[in-house]
Enzyme design. Structure first.
Site, PDB file in Angstrom:
ATOM      1  CB  THR A 187      -0.957   0.072   1.211  1.00  0.00           C
ATOM      2  OG1 THR A 187      -1.668  -1.148   1.344  1.00  0.00           O
ATOM      3  CG2 THR A 187      -1.954   1.209   1.084  1.00  0.00           C
ATOM      4  NE  ARG A 242      -7.915  -8.381   2.470  1.00  0.00           N
ATOM      5  CZ  ARG A 242      -7.072  -7.359   2.584  1.00  0.00           C
ATOM      6  NH1 ARG A 242      -6.615  -6.751   1.507  1.00  0.00           N
ATOM      7  NH2 ARG A 242      -6.677  -6.932   3.755  1.00  0.00           N
ATOM      8  CB  VAL A 243     -11.843  -5.110  -1.118  1.00  0.00           C
ATOM      9  CG1 VAL A 243     -11.976  -5.342  -2.604  1.00  0.00           C
ATOM     10  CG2 VAL A 243     -13.193  -5.145  -0.441  1.00  0.00           C
ATOM     11  N   GLY A 244      -9.502  -4.893   1.064  1.00  0.00           N
ATOM     12  CA  GLY A 244      -9.096  -4.398   2.382  1.00  0.00           C
ATOM     13  C   GLY A 244      -9.631  -3.000   2.620  1.00  0.00           C
ATOM     14  CG  ASP A 245      -7.021  -0.454   4.808  1.00  0.00           C
ATOM     15  OD1 ASP A 245      -6.514  -1.306   4.057  1.00  0.00           O
ATOM     16  OD2 ASP A 245      -6.339   0.374   5.436  1.00  0.00           O
ATOM     17  CB  THR A 252       0.293   1.571   4.750  1.00  0.00           C
ATOM     18  OG1 THR A 252       1.140   2.045   5.805  1.00  0.00           O
ATOM     19  CG2 THR A 252       0.303   2.596   3.631  1.00  0.00           C
ATOM     20  N   GLY A 253      -1.193  -0.936   6.137  1.00  0.00           N
ATOM     21  CA  GLY A 253      -1.175  -1.950   7.192  1.00  0.00           C
ATOM     22  C   GLY A 253      -2.375  -2.866   7.045  1.00  0.00           C
ATOM     23  N   GLY A 296      -5.664  -4.167   6.565  1.00  0.00           N
ATOM     24  CA  GLY A 296      -6.943  -3.613   6.143  1.00  0.00           C
ATOM     25  C   GLY A 296      -8.086  -4.042   7.032  1.00  0.00           C
TER      26      GLY A 296
HETATM   27  N1  GLY Z   1      -3.907  -1.970   3.686  1.00  0.00           N
HETATM   28  C1  GLY Z   1      -4.010  -2.759   2.567  1.00  0.00           C
HETATM   29  C2  GLY Z   1      -4.821  -3.952   2.702  1.00  0.00           C
HETATM   30  O1  GLY Z   1      -4.960  -4.504   3.778  1.00  0.00           O
HETATM   31  O2  GLY Z   1      -5.346  -4.406   1.711  1.00  0.00           O
END
Ligand code: GLY
Length: 404
Positions: A241, A269-272, A292-293, A295
């Protein structure tokens, strides 16, 4: 004996670091003092971003100085890692999902016009940060996902390309061969070796496991100098990220976040990063923040939005970011044995130019502290202020590696 992957990495792989998370002393003081004690007025324009954007700040800063738009400045920064095949956290060359397909997420917010755009789970298009801007600028929607987002991008003139580089493909194969049930040598293979169960980091079993991973990495053609790094990415799936927020001298502010997401994730899968309010949030009246980190952890605390609302109520960028980190810690009752399997960095920029970079832990490993890159007339990277001393272990833990 309770085994932790951190212990495994530090002893079996890196070999030279202390095992105790709490015992680690920061080698370099965080810029906490500067971030808390400095009083305004603060320099403007200013751009802040994750450390992998450092090399792209000069161009974006000059663009802002010449009257360029704040969102376009942020997009200039994040496009750098998106285009870079050697950055395996974003865009071209990002680490893929469990099926070996790169899926990208991004969102942006434009402060002056109070608009937002987002895309999730996009395949074959490397500059998803710009696709997110196109959603914002050319549709009445805020978020497009998957195949629809890809088709929209092509209609907007973006080119399809294979985003899986040889570098990322080989690390993915290393993961497949060593961490899934059916890949790797079968019973009939003359070189078949018994798979080992996790034990203590010092155990013969773990040494054998690492040795086997090294052999597979060599067989896959991963260069000797890159093998331990690849093994680490298999065992600690990274989240990659980049976030960037930009403020001009008129006080206009915007933000963008883009990622290839969690390595080896389940397709879809989608993160944050594409979630407005989690991976990025900008309010022209207050400021801009991004993450970043992990999600999964950030979505649960709506991190970027929480930070902006904290600043709206008068908190400094540093305190606002720390409060969001404390909410993540609160979700685990402050249990560091669990929290050390996750990590989070927030990049916080207030409308007046004050900024902060905060992280749950000092970094993923001892020689790689979390950093925030800044350009306010002087370009630099500074260590973030960390909530907990010590270093995290990336999420998720290998099944069987935790004893509850
Ligand atoms: N921060 C990126 C993710 O977890 O997808």
């Amino acid at each position: 004996m309770a085994f932790s992957r951190r212990e495994f990495i530090t002893t079996a792989v890196l070999g030279s670091l202390s095992l105790s998370v709490d015992a680690q002393e920061p080698k370099e003081k965080a810029s906490k003092v500067r971030q808390t004690m400095t009083t305004g007025p603060y320099p403007r324009p200013v751009i802040i971003c994750a450390a992998n954007g450092l090399n792209y700040l000069d161009d974006a800063y000059a663009f802002l100085k010449n009257g360029g738009d704040t969102l376009d400045a942020a997009l200039r920064v994040v496009k750098g890692p998106e285009d870079d095949p050697n950055d395996d956290s974003v865009g071209l060359g990002g680490l893929p999902n469990e099926e070996g397909v790169v899926e990208l997420d991004s969102c942006c917010m434009h402060g002056p016009t109070r608009r937002a755009g987002s895309v999730g789970g996009v395949r074959n298009i490397k500059n998803v940060s710009q696709v997110a801007k196109s959603v914002m600028a050319h549709t009445g929607h805020v978020m497009l996902v998957g195949e629809g987002a890809e088709r929209f991008a092509v209609a907007q003139g973006f080119s399809r390309e294979n985003l899986l580089t040889e570098h990322s493909r080989k690390i993915w194969l290393l993961w497949k061969e060593t961490h899934s049930d059916w890949w790797g040598p079968g019973l009939a293979n003359p070189n078949w070796k018994k798979r080992v169960k996790p034990g203590s980091p010092q155990s013969e079993e773990w040494q054998m496991k690492i040795k086997r991973m090294e052999e597979v990495a060599a067989d896959l053609g991963i260069e000797p100098g890159l093998r331990m790094c690849a093994i680490r990415k298999v065992i600690f799936p990274p989240t990659g990220t980049i976030h960037c927020s930009a403020l001009n001298d008129k006080g206009e502010i915007s933000g963008s976040t883009t990622t290839s997401g969690l390595a080896w994730k389940i397709p879809g899968r989608v993160g944050d990063s594409p979630i407005i309010g989690a991976g990025c949030y900008t309010d022209q009246d207050v400021g801009s923040a991004g993450a970043t980190g992990s999600g999964e952890e950030n979505i649960k605390v709506a991190g970027a939005h929480t930070i902006i609302e904290n600043m709206r109520r008068g908190m400094s960028p540093l305190d606002a970011g720390m409060d969001a980190l404390k909410r993540i810690a609160r979700n685990y009752n402050g249990d560091k044995d669990r929290l050390k399997y996750t990590d989070m960095t927030y990049y916080v920029l207030r409308k007046d130019g004050a900024w902060a970079g905060v992280s749950l832990w000092e970094g993923y490993e001892a020689d790689k502290p979390h950093r925030i890159a800044v350009h306010d007339g002087t370009k630099r990277a500074e260590k973030t202020a960390n909530l907990f001393p010590g270093f995290s272990q990336a999420w998720p833990p290998t099944p069987g590696s935790l004893v509850y």
